[in-house]
Design a protein around this motif. Structure first.
Motif, PDB file in Angstrom:
ATOM      1  N   THR A   1      -5.496 -19.686   9.875  1.00  0.00           N
ATOM      2  CA  THR A   1      -5.999 -19.097   8.636  1.00  0.00           C
ATOM      3  C   THR A   1      -6.734 -17.802   8.957  1.00  0.00           C
ATOM      4  O   THR A   1      -6.906 -17.435  10.120  1.00  0.00           O
ATOM      5  N   VAL A   2      -7.202 -17.149   7.927  1.00  0.00           N
ATOM      6  CA  VAL A   2      -7.978 -15.922   8.058  1.00  0.00           C
ATOM      7  C   VAL A   2      -9.194 -16.150   8.959  1.00  0.00           C
ATOM      8  O   VAL A   2      -9.570 -15.278   9.735  1.00  0.00           O
ATOM      9  N   GLU A   3      -9.776 -17.323   8.872  1.00  0.00           N
ATOM     10  CA  GLU A   3     -10.978 -17.619   9.660  1.00  0.00           C
ATOM     11  C   GLU A   3     -10.709 -17.573  11.165  1.00  0.00           C
ATOM     12  O   GLU A   3     -11.630 -17.409  11.954  1.00  0.00           O
ATOM     13  N   ASP A   4      -9.453 -17.729  11.572  1.00  0.00           N
ATOM     14  CA  ASP A   4      -9.109 -17.653  12.987  1.00  0.00           C
ATOM     15  C   ASP A   4      -9.158 -16.221  13.514  1.00  0.00           C
ATOM     16  O   ASP A   4      -9.180 -16.003  14.729  1.00  0.00           O
ATOM     17  N   PHE A   5      -9.157 -15.249  12.623  1.00  0.00           N
ATOM     18  CA  PHE A   5      -9.155 -13.831  12.980  1.00  0.00           C
ATOM     19  C   PHE A   5     -10.204 -13.115  12.129  1.00  0.00           C
ATOM     20  O   PHE A   5      -9.886 -12.406  11.180  1.00  0.00           O
ATOM     21  N   PRO A   6     -11.485 -13.300  12.454  1.00  0.00           N
ATOM     22  CA  PRO A   6     -12.579 -12.832  11.593  1.00  0.00           C
ATOM     23  C   PRO A   6     -12.786 -11.315  11.620  1.00  0.00           C
ATOM     24  O   PRO A   6     -12.370 -10.635  12.552  1.00  0.00           O
ATOM     25  N   GLY A   7     -13.454 -10.841  10.567  1.00  0.00           N
ATOM     26  CA  GLY A   7     -13.934  -9.469  10.538  1.00  0.00           C
ATOM     27  C   GLY A   7     -13.068  -8.455   9.825  1.00  0.00           C
ATOM     28  O   GLY A   7     -13.373  -7.264   9.845  1.00  0.00           O
ATOM     29  N   ALA A   8     -12.007  -8.862   9.192  1.00  0.00           N
ATOM     30  CA  ALA A   8     -11.141  -7.904   8.497  1.00  0.00           C
ATOM     31  C   ALA A   8     -11.693  -7.583   7.114  1.00  0.00           C
ATOM     32  O   ALA A   8     -12.312  -8.423   6.477  1.00  0.00           O
ATOM     33  N   PRO A   9     -11.437  -6.356   6.649  1.00  0.00           N
ATOM     34  CA  PRO A   9     -11.768  -6.069   5.246  1.00  0.00           C
ATOM     35  C   PRO A   9     -10.862  -6.908   4.349  1.00  0.00           C
ATOM     36  O   PRO A   9      -9.828  -7.395   4.805  1.00  0.00           O
ATOM     37  N   PRO A  10     -11.225  -7.081   3.102  1.00  0.00           N
ATOM     38  CA  PRO A  10     -10.391  -7.884   2.208  1.00  0.00           C
ATOM     39  C   PRO A  10      -8.973  -7.320   2.115  1.00  0.00           C
ATOM     40  O   PRO A  10      -8.776  -6.098   2.106  1.00  0.00           O
ATOM     41  N   TYR A  11      -8.028  -8.209   2.053  1.00  0.00           N
ATOM     42  CA  TYR A  11      -6.626  -7.813   1.885  1.00  0.00           C
ATOM     43  C   TYR A  11      -6.482  -7.102   0.540  1.00  0.00           C
ATOM     44  O   TYR A  11      -6.920  -7.627  -0.482  1.00  0.00           O
ATOM     45  N   PRO A  12      -5.871  -5.910   0.533  1.00  0.00           N
ATOM     46  CA  PRO A  12      -5.814  -5.138  -0.713  1.00  0.00           C
ATOM     47  C   PRO A  12      -4.847  -5.673  -1.753  1.00  0.00           C
ATOM     48  O   PRO A  12      -4.895  -5.253  -2.900  1.00  0.00           O
ATOM     49  N   GLY A  13      -3.954  -6.555  -1.387  1.00  0.00           N
ATOM     50  CA  GLY A  13      -3.013  -7.117  -2.347  1.00  0.00           C
ATOM     51  C   GLY A  13      -1.730  -6.321  -2.435  1.00  0.00           C
ATOM     52  O   GLY A  13      -1.699  -5.123  -2.160  1.00  0.00           O
ATOM     53  N   PRO A  14      -0.649  -6.986  -2.795  1.00  0.00           N
ATOM     54  CA  PRO A  14       0.665  -6.345  -2.802  1.00  0.00           C
ATOM     55  C   PRO A  14       0.836  -5.254  -3.856  1.00  0.00           C
ATOM     56  O   PRO A  14       1.749  -4.454  -3.761  1.00  0.00           O
ATOM     57  N   ALA A  15      -0.042  -5.199  -4.840  1.00  0.00           N
ATOM     58  CA  ALA A  15       0.101  -4.199  -5.897  1.00  0.00           C
ATOM     59  C   ALA A  15      -0.048  -2.780  -5.362  1.00  0.00           C
ATOM     60  O   ALA A  15       0.408  -1.833  -5.992  1.00  0.00           O
ATOM     61  N   VAL A  16      -0.679  -2.627  -4.212  1.00  0.00           N
ATOM     62  CA  VAL A  16      -0.911  -1.291  -3.660  1.00  0.00           C
ATOM     63  C   VAL A  16       0.000  -1.000  -2.461  1.00  0.00           C
ATOM     64  O   VAL A  16      -0.292  -0.122  -1.663  1.00  0.00           O
ATOM     65  N   ALA A  17       1.099  -1.712  -2.319  1.00  0.00           N
ATOM     66  CA  ALA A  17       1.976  -1.566  -1.163  1.00  0.00           C
ATOM     67  C   ALA A  17       2.504  -0.134  -1.036  1.00  0.00           C
ATOM     68  O   ALA A  17       3.124   0.402  -1.953  1.00  0.00           O
ATOM     69  N   PRO A  18       2.247   0.504   0.111  1.00  0.00           N
ATOM     70  CA  PRO A  18       2.790   1.847   0.344  1.00  0.00           C
ATOM     71  C   PRO A  18       4.283   1.781   0.637  1.00  0.00           C
ATOM     72  O   PRO A  18       4.818   0.719   0.957  1.00  0.00           O
ATOM     73  N   THR A  19       4.946   2.908   0.531  1.00  0.00           N
ATOM     74  CA  THR A  19       6.387   2.956   0.814  1.00  0.00           C
ATOM     75  C   THR A  19       6.737   3.936   1.928  1.00  0.00           C
ATOM     76  O   THR A  19       7.914   4.110   2.234  1.00  0.00           O
ATOM     77  N   THR A  20       5.743   4.562   2.519  1.00  0.00           N
ATOM     78  CA  THR A  20       5.979   5.413   3.688  1.00  0.00           C
ATOM     79  C   THR A  20       4.884   5.152   4.711  1.00  0.00           C
ATOM     80  O   THR A  20       3.731   4.898   4.361  1.00  0.00           O
ATOM     81  N   PHE A  21       5.278   5.220   5.978  1.00  0.00           N
ATOM     82  CA  PHE A  21       4.374   4.948   7.081  1.00  0.00           C
ATOM     83  C   PHE A  21       4.628   5.972   8.183  1.00  0.00           C
ATOM     84  O   PHE A  21       5.772   6.354   8.425  1.00  0.00           O
ATOM     85  N   ALA A  22       3.564   6.393   8.853  1.00  0.00           N
ATOM     86  CA  ALA A  22       3.685   7.386   9.923  1.00  0.00           C
ATOM     87  C   ALA A  22       4.475   6.841  11.111  1.00  0.00           C
ATOM     88  O   ALA A  22       5.124   7.606  11.827  1.00  0.00           O
ATOM     89  N   THR A  23       4.429   5.535  11.332  1.00  0.00           N
ATOM     90  CA  THR A  23       5.173   4.891  12.413  1.00  0.00           C
ATOM     91  C   THR A  23       5.832   3.651  11.842  1.00  0.00           C
ATOM     92  O   THR A  23       5.174   2.842  11.187  1.00  0.00           O
ATOM     93  N   THR A  24       7.125   3.497  12.084  1.00  0.00           N
ATOM     94  CA  THR A  24       7.875   2.336  11.598  1.00  0.00           C
ATOM     95  C   THR A  24       8.510   1.619  12.788  1.00  0.00           C
ATOM     96  O   THR A  24       8.442   2.086  13.931  1.00  0.00           O
ATOM     97  N   ILE A  25       9.172   0.520  12.505  1.00  0.00           N
ATOM     98  CA  ILE A  25       9.851  -0.225  13.566  1.00  0.00           C
ATOM     99  C   ILE A  25      10.897   0.639  14.258  1.00  0.00           C
ATOM    100  O   ILE A  25      11.164   0.482  15.449  1.00  0.00           O
ATOM    101  N   GLU A  26      11.458   1.573  13.536  1.00  0.00           N
ATOM    102  CA  GLU A  26      12.440   2.473  14.152  1.00  0.00           C
ATOM    103  C   GLU A  26      11.782   3.311  15.251  1.00  0.00           C
ATOM    104  O   GLU A  26      12.378   3.540  16.305  1.00  0.00           O
TER     105      GLU A  26
END
Length: 148
Positions: free
Chosen positions: A93-118
């Motif tokens: 769970t989230v508690e296993d990896f503490p200290g992250a800011p709240p998850y912003p939620g899928p409504a704000v999903a970006p569509t471009t990233f400076a680095t991708t799997i490619e």
């Protein structure tokens, strides 16, 4: 060749690259295996239609970027041990990896990233040389695009 509509990569080979990376991850060899959780998290956040357990992956990425690979491995080993039937089979769970800011939620999903799997695939084979640096850049770009 059309690009990826979810992450903005120039090609549409993301899924193929992901499957190839997972094979390397499951080989148990460095540098791929220790960063399996980071690879899965980045891929899912760059392809939000696939994400399940977003808060868990979000916390995991932040722990990795803040505390590094060794901390990630230690927390992952602990979470995996707790998930064992010997310890009651509690899923991580989230508690296993503490200290992250709240998850912003899928409504704000970006569509471009400076680095991708490619980019992480480099020549298409995920070469070992520089993989850890490319994976870190992928994690940084993923979190930055989500506004953190």
């Amino acid at each position: 060749m059309p690009g990826c509509p979810e992450c903005g990569a120039p090609s549409d080979r993301c899924e193929r690259f992901f499957h190839e990376l997972i094979i390397l991850d499951y080989s148990g060899r460095s540098p791929w295996a220790p960063l399996h959780a980071v690879s899965v998290s980045c891929y899912f956040f760059q392809h939000p239609s696939l994400v399940a357990g977003q808060e868990f992956y979000w916390a995991l990425l932040h722990l990795y970027l803040r505390d590094g690979q060794d901390a990630l491995i230690a927390h992952t080993v602990r979470a995996r041990r707790r998930n064992s039937h010997r310890y009651g089979g509690r899923a991580p769970t989230v508690e296993d990896f503490p200290g992250a800011p709240p998850y912003p939620g899928p409504a704000v999903a970006p569509t471009t990233f400076a680095t991708t799997i490619e980019d992480v695939a480099a020549d298409g084979t995920f070469p070992a040389g520089g993989f850890a640096d490319r994976a870190r850049a992928w994690a940084e770009a993923t979190v930055a695009a989500w506004g953190f």
